[in-house]
Design a protein around this motif. Structure first.
Motif, PDB file in Angstrom:
ATOM      1  N   GLY A   1       0.845  -1.189   0.000  1.00 43.28           N
ATOM      2  CA  GLY A   1       0.000   0.000   0.000  1.00 43.28           C
ATOM      3  C   GLY A   1       0.882   1.242   0.000  1.00 43.28           C
ATOM      4  N   THR A   2       0.308   2.380   0.334  1.00 45.07           N
ATOM      5  CA  THR A   2       1.065   3.631   0.326  1.00 45.07           C
ATOM      6  C   THR A   2       1.781   3.900   1.643  1.00 45.07           C
ATOM      7  OG1 THR A   2      -0.905   4.861   0.990  1.00 45.07           O
ATOM      8  CG2 THR A   2      -0.454   4.684  -1.383  1.00 45.07           C
ATOM      9  N   VAL A   3       1.423   3.187   2.693  1.00 48.47           N
ATOM     10  CA  VAL A   3       2.130   3.269   3.979  1.00 48.47           C
ATOM     11  C   VAL A   3       2.421   1.850   4.445  1.00 48.47           C
ATOM     12  CG1 VAL A   3       1.187   5.491   4.704  1.00 48.47           C
ATOM     13  CG2 VAL A   3      -0.026   3.418   5.293  1.00 48.47           C
ATOM     14  N   ASP A   4       3.481   1.718   5.225  1.00 46.40           N
ATOM     15  CA  ASP A   4       3.879   0.415   5.744  1.00 46.40           C
ATOM     16  C   ASP A   4       3.611   0.343   7.237  1.00 46.40           C
ATOM     17  OD1 ASP A   4       6.854   0.316   3.700  1.00 46.40           O
ATOM     18  OD2 ASP A   4       4.914  -0.625   3.344  1.00 46.40           O
ATOM     19  N   PRO A   5       3.317  -0.833   7.741  1.00 56.96           N
ATOM     20  CA  PRO A   5       3.244  -0.991   9.194  1.00 56.96           C
ATOM     21  C   PRO A   5       4.662  -0.920   9.761  1.00 56.96           C
ATOM     22  CG  PRO A   5       3.027  -3.113   8.119  1.00 56.96           C
ATOM     23  CD  PRO A   5       3.055  -2.071   7.027  1.00 56.96           C
ATOM     24  N   ALA A   6       4.782  -0.451  10.981  1.00 57.08           N
ATOM     25  CA  ALA A   6       6.093  -0.405  11.630  1.00 57.08           C
ATOM     26  C   ALA A   6       6.588  -1.825  11.877  1.00 57.08           C
ATOM     27  CB  ALA A   6       5.991   0.342  12.954  1.00 57.08           C
TER      28      ALA A   6
ATOM     29  N   SER B   1      -1.570   7.012  -4.561  1.00 54.90           N
ATOM     30  CA  SER B   1      -0.645   7.640  -3.623  1.00 54.90           C
ATOM     31  C   SER B   1      -1.250   8.819  -2.870  1.00 54.90           C
ATOM     32  CB  SER B   1       0.628   8.080  -4.347  1.00 54.90           C
ATOM     33  OG  SER B   1       0.302   9.051  -5.335  1.00 54.90           O
ATOM     34  N   SER B   2      -2.428   9.264  -3.262  1.00 51.29           N
ATOM     35  CA  SER B   2      -3.059  10.379  -2.553  1.00 51.29           C
ATOM     36  C   SER B   2      -3.811   9.902  -1.309  1.00 51.29           C
ATOM     37  CB  SER B   2      -4.022  11.124  -3.485  1.00 51.29           C
ATOM     38  OG  SER B   2      -5.141  10.320  -3.788  1.00 51.29           O
ATOM     39  N   LYS B   3      -3.850   8.594  -1.078  1.00 44.98           N
ATOM     40  CA  LYS B   3      -4.567   8.024   0.066  1.00 44.98           C
ATOM     41  C   LYS B   3      -3.601   7.252   0.962  1.00 44.98           C
ATOM     42  CE  LYS B   3      -8.782   7.317  -2.604  1.00 44.98           C
ATOM     43  NZ  LYS B   3      -9.724   6.313  -3.100  1.00 44.98           N
ATOM     44  N   LYS B   4      -3.951   7.152   2.256  1.00 48.50           N
ATOM     45  CA  LYS B   4      -3.197   6.312   3.191  1.00 48.50           C
ATOM     46  C   LYS B   4      -3.799   4.913   3.131  1.00 48.50           C
ATOM     47  CE  LYS B   4      -2.149   7.830   7.256  1.00 48.50           C
ATOM     48  NZ  LYS B   4      -2.179   8.423   8.599  1.00 48.50           N
ATOM     49  N   LEU B   5      -3.094   3.998   2.458  1.00 49.33           N
ATOM     50  CA  LEU B   5      -3.606   2.647   2.239  1.00 49.33           C
ATOM     51  C   LEU B   5      -2.626   1.609   2.772  1.00 49.33           C
ATOM     52  CD1 LEU B   5      -4.746   3.221  -1.448  1.00 49.33           C
ATOM     53  CD2 LEU B   5      -6.181   3.271   0.596  1.00 49.33           C
TER      54      LEU B   5
END
Length: 182
Positions: free
Chosen positions: A96-101, A151-155
């Motif tokens: 997605g556009t963000v990763d989990p820590a 990329s415009s969303k936090k996914l």
């Protein structure tokens, strides 16, 4: 009330609970940021994606014990590690556009089918975290596609091929350990 009707009522109640749970999940996955953040137990924060490293020569999964899913955010790769620390399967994914820590999580819920954030029908949905309002999980598009996310969303959806999705679905049952590494 007759014996047959109590079974019917129990079945209707179970179906209603399942529908409400599914709708609650769908609603939580589409809550705009303007409504504020839900009160959730403090957990690792989401981090921006990094460019992939060496996909041609992936390293073995990091040291660990027990059966587990290992997800490398740096390599965009997943390992399904079985008993005896044996790798049952490894494959690349489209994050997605963000990763989990980095950290250890567990499979929290699964759905056989649903809709992805891109509107595509997806199957074998395996969720493992909810961080800062972003749901993280694996799924496969029914049409087999693995497009780059908006990329415009936090996914937090991690797209895999259908064959890899089937393997994940079989391996990652509720409570299965998911280890996220860089």
């Amino acid at each position: 009330m007759a014996r047959g009707s109590s079974g019917f009522v129990a079945a209707l109640t179970a179906a209603a609970i399942a529908v409400v749970g599914f709708l609650a999940y769908q609603a939580s996955a589409h809550v705009p940021d303007t409504l504020g953040k839900p009160q959730v137990k403090k957990s690792p924060s989401a981090t921006a994606s990094k460019p992939p490293q060496d996909k041609k020569n992936p390293a073995p999964p990091p040291a660990g014990t027990g059966e587990r899913v290992v997800y490398s955010t740096g390599d965009d790769r997943v390992w399904l590690v079985g008993a005896g620390n044996k790798v049952r399967r490894t494959f690349t994914v489209m994050p997605g556009t963000v990763d989990p820590a980095p950290g250890t999580y567990a499979v929290t819920s699964r759905d056989p089918a649903g809709a992805g954030s891109d509107g595509k029908s997806v199957e074998h949905i395996v969720r493992f975290a909810l961080i800062d309002g972003v749901v993280f999980g694996f799924s496969a598009a029914v049409d087999g596609s693995t497009p780059k996310p908006d990329s415009s969303k936090k996914l937090g959806g991690i797209r895999e091929s259908r064959a890899d999705g089937t393997a994940m679905w079989t391996f990652a049952t509720a409570g299965q350990k998911v280890v996220v590494v860089k």
